[in-house]
Motif scaffolding. Structure first.
Motif, short mmCIF file in Angstrom:
data_model
loop_
_atom_site.label_atom_id
_atom_site.label_comp_id
_atom_site.label_asym_id
_atom_site.label_seq_id
_atom_site.Cartn_x
_atom_site.Cartn_y
_atom_site.Cartn_z
N ILE A 289 0.85 -1.18 0.00
CA ILE A 289 0.00 0.00 0.00
C ILE A 289 0.89 1.23 0.00
N GLN A 290 0.61 2.18 -0.90
CA GLN A 290 1.35 3.43 -0.93
C GLN A 290 0.66 4.44 -0.02
N VAL A 291 1.44 5.08 0.83
CA VAL A 291 0.95 6.12 1.71
C VAL A 291 1.48 7.45 1.20
N PHE A 292 0.57 8.31 0.74
CA PHE A 292 0.98 9.57 0.11
C PHE A 292 1.01 10.69 1.15
N GLY B 9 1.27 11.74 11.24
CA GLY B 9 1.77 12.36 10.01
C GLY B 9 0.99 12.02 8.76
N THR B 10 0.03 11.10 8.85
CA THR B 10 -0.78 10.76 7.67
C THR B 10 -2.14 11.42 7.77
N CYS B 11 -2.77 11.61 6.60
CA CYS B 11 -4.00 12.40 6.57
C CYS B 11 -5.15 11.65 7.23
N ILE B 12 -6.11 12.42 7.70
CA ILE B 12 -7.27 11.89 8.42
C ILE B 12 -8.50 11.97 7.53
N LEU C 93 -23.16 13.93 6.22
CA LEU C 93 -23.23 12.52 6.57
C LEU C 93 -21.82 12.03 6.88
N GLY C 94 -21.56 11.81 8.14
CA GLY C 94 -20.24 11.32 8.55
C GLY C 94 -20.37 10.61 9.89
N SER C 95 -19.27 10.11 10.37
CA SER C 95 -19.27 9.41 11.66
C SER C 95 -18.86 10.31 12.81
N SER C 96 -18.33 11.51 12.46
CA SER C 96 -17.79 12.46 13.44
C SER C 96 -16.50 11.97 14.08
N ASN C 97 -15.92 10.90 13.54
CA ASN C 97 -14.63 10.38 14.03
C ASN C 97 -13.68 10.24 12.86
N GLY C 98 -12.50 10.83 13.00
CA GLY C 98 -11.51 10.73 11.94
C GLY C 98 -10.47 9.67 12.25
N TYR C 99 -9.98 9.02 11.19
CA TYR C 99 -8.94 8.00 11.32
C TYR C 99 -7.86 8.28 10.30
N THR C 100 -6.60 8.16 10.73
CA THR C 100 -5.49 8.38 9.82
C THR C 100 -5.29 7.16 8.92
N VAL C 101 -4.53 7.37 7.87
CA VAL C 101 -4.21 6.25 6.97
C VAL C 101 -3.50 5.14 7.73
N LYS C 102 -2.56 5.50 8.55
CA LYS C 102 -1.82 4.48 9.31
C LYS C 102 -2.72 3.74 10.27
N GLU C 103 -3.69 4.42 10.86
CA GLU C 103 -4.63 3.74 11.76
C GLU C 103 -5.46 2.72 11.01
N VAL D 262 4.63 1.50 1.48
CA VAL D 262 5.63 2.29 0.75
C VAL D 262 5.22 3.75 0.89
N GLU D 263 6.10 4.56 1.46
CA GLU D 263 5.77 5.97 1.64
C GLU D 263 6.11 6.75 0.37
N ALA D 264 5.24 7.67 0.00
CA ALA D 264 5.42 8.48 -1.20
C ALA D 264 5.06 9.92 -0.88
N PRO D 265 5.53 10.89 -1.68
CA PRO D 265 5.21 12.29 -1.40
C PRO D 265 3.73 12.59 -1.60
N ARG D 266 3.32 13.68 -1.01
CA ARG D 266 1.96 14.16 -1.25
C ARG D 266 1.80 14.55 -2.72
N GLY D 267 0.52 14.62 -3.17
CA GLY D 267 0.25 15.18 -4.47
C GLY D 267 0.08 14.19 -5.58
#
Length: 272
Positions: A189-192, A201-204, A235-245, A261-266
């Motif tokens: 899995i690529q993490v951007f 450090g990963t987006c939520i 419409l949401g769960s009101s709870n955020g989770y990061t990519v790593k989570e 595999v970590e990759a740059p944003r964008g």
């Protein structure tokens, strides 16, 4: 959505051009293959059927693709919806549930994002959804249309029956990709981006289950039938989770190691 409607004893007619749909999944209802922009097809549908309400799920929804080909998005998401609403109004079908998106908000000015957050879309996709919402408000004022615009955050999941779920080609959604890695169908899995201002450090993202979304549509429809005013709802769960989570939880549930595999944003295509 169709399964829940049928469960609640609604008669359902699906109009779908099958550009991303699957014919075999349309069970228990009538499937009409065609486009919302086909005014003759719509005229026949509204003449032949006693339609009480319309639910609109027919938008293209990839943010990145909308930047590459905005006219395709304006044609499908906006222009064809104009044709649909015109036909509805002429046939006096005045209940409309619209699948909108949190992309209408653009970059968050505050969190959690509520319905009063300023709407400043940052992509053609978000712009088309915002344009439809404004059109619905104008139609409500002019024609008495009753509508609910439901702004999804990140739709995810599959039906409990395991018979229907996410089926994208190519697959771009995080959770299905992580599960494909767990199944050995994808190598990693690529993490951007790992430099977001978050705990790891990963987006939520706020993930909301597809069955919950369907239930929200039913509730919105019933509210309109019961006399509620037209409105916009998140419409949401009101709870955020990061990519790593999400990755860590998948490892925990499946017992499989998920190579990252970590990759740059964008480079990613963000979806809503």
């Amino acid at each position: 959505m169709v399964r829940q409607l049928i469960h609640d004893r609604w008669k359902v007619v699906i109009l779908d051009n099958l550009s991303t749909g699957n014919r075999r999944l349309a069970q228990g209802c009538e499937l009409v293959e065609g486009n919302l922009g086909d005014c003759h097809l719509l005229e026949n549908l509204f003449t032949e059927h006693s339609i009480a309400a319309v639910m609109h799920f027919a938008a293209f929804s990839q943010v990145g693709a909308s930047v590459v080909n905005p006219l395709q998005y304006y044609q499908n998401n906006l222009a064809e919806t104009v044709t649909l609403l015109d036909t509805m109004v002429r046939h006096e079908v005045l209940y409309f549930i619209f699948s909108s998106t949190a992309a209408v908000y653009g970059e968050p000015e505050f969190t959690p994002i509520t319905e009063v957050h300023p709407c400043q879309p940052t992509s053609p996709y978000g712009n088309t959804k915002m344009a439809v919402e404004r059109m619905l408000a104008d139609c409500a004022a002019a024609y008495g249309l009753k509508y609910a615009a439901l702004r999804y955050f990140n739709a995810a999941g599959a039906d409990d029956s395991a018979q229907i779920g996410e089926m994208h080609d190519p697959e771009t959604h995080l959770i299905p990709i992580v599960l494909k890695v767990a199944l050995g169908q994808i190598r990693n899995i690529q993490v951007f981006g790992t430099d977001y201002p978050t705990k790891d450090g990963t987006c939520i993202r706020d993930y909301v289950h597809v069955n919950d979304l369907a239930q929200a549509h039913l509730l919105a429809l019933q509210a309109l039938f019961d006399g509620a005013s037209s409105a916009v709802y998140n419409l949401g769960s009101s709870n955020g989770y990061t990519v790593k989570e999400v990755i860590q939880k998948t490892e925990q549930v499946t017992g499989r190691k998920i190579p990252v595999v970590e990759a740059p944003r964008g480079r990613e295509i963000p979806l809503y």
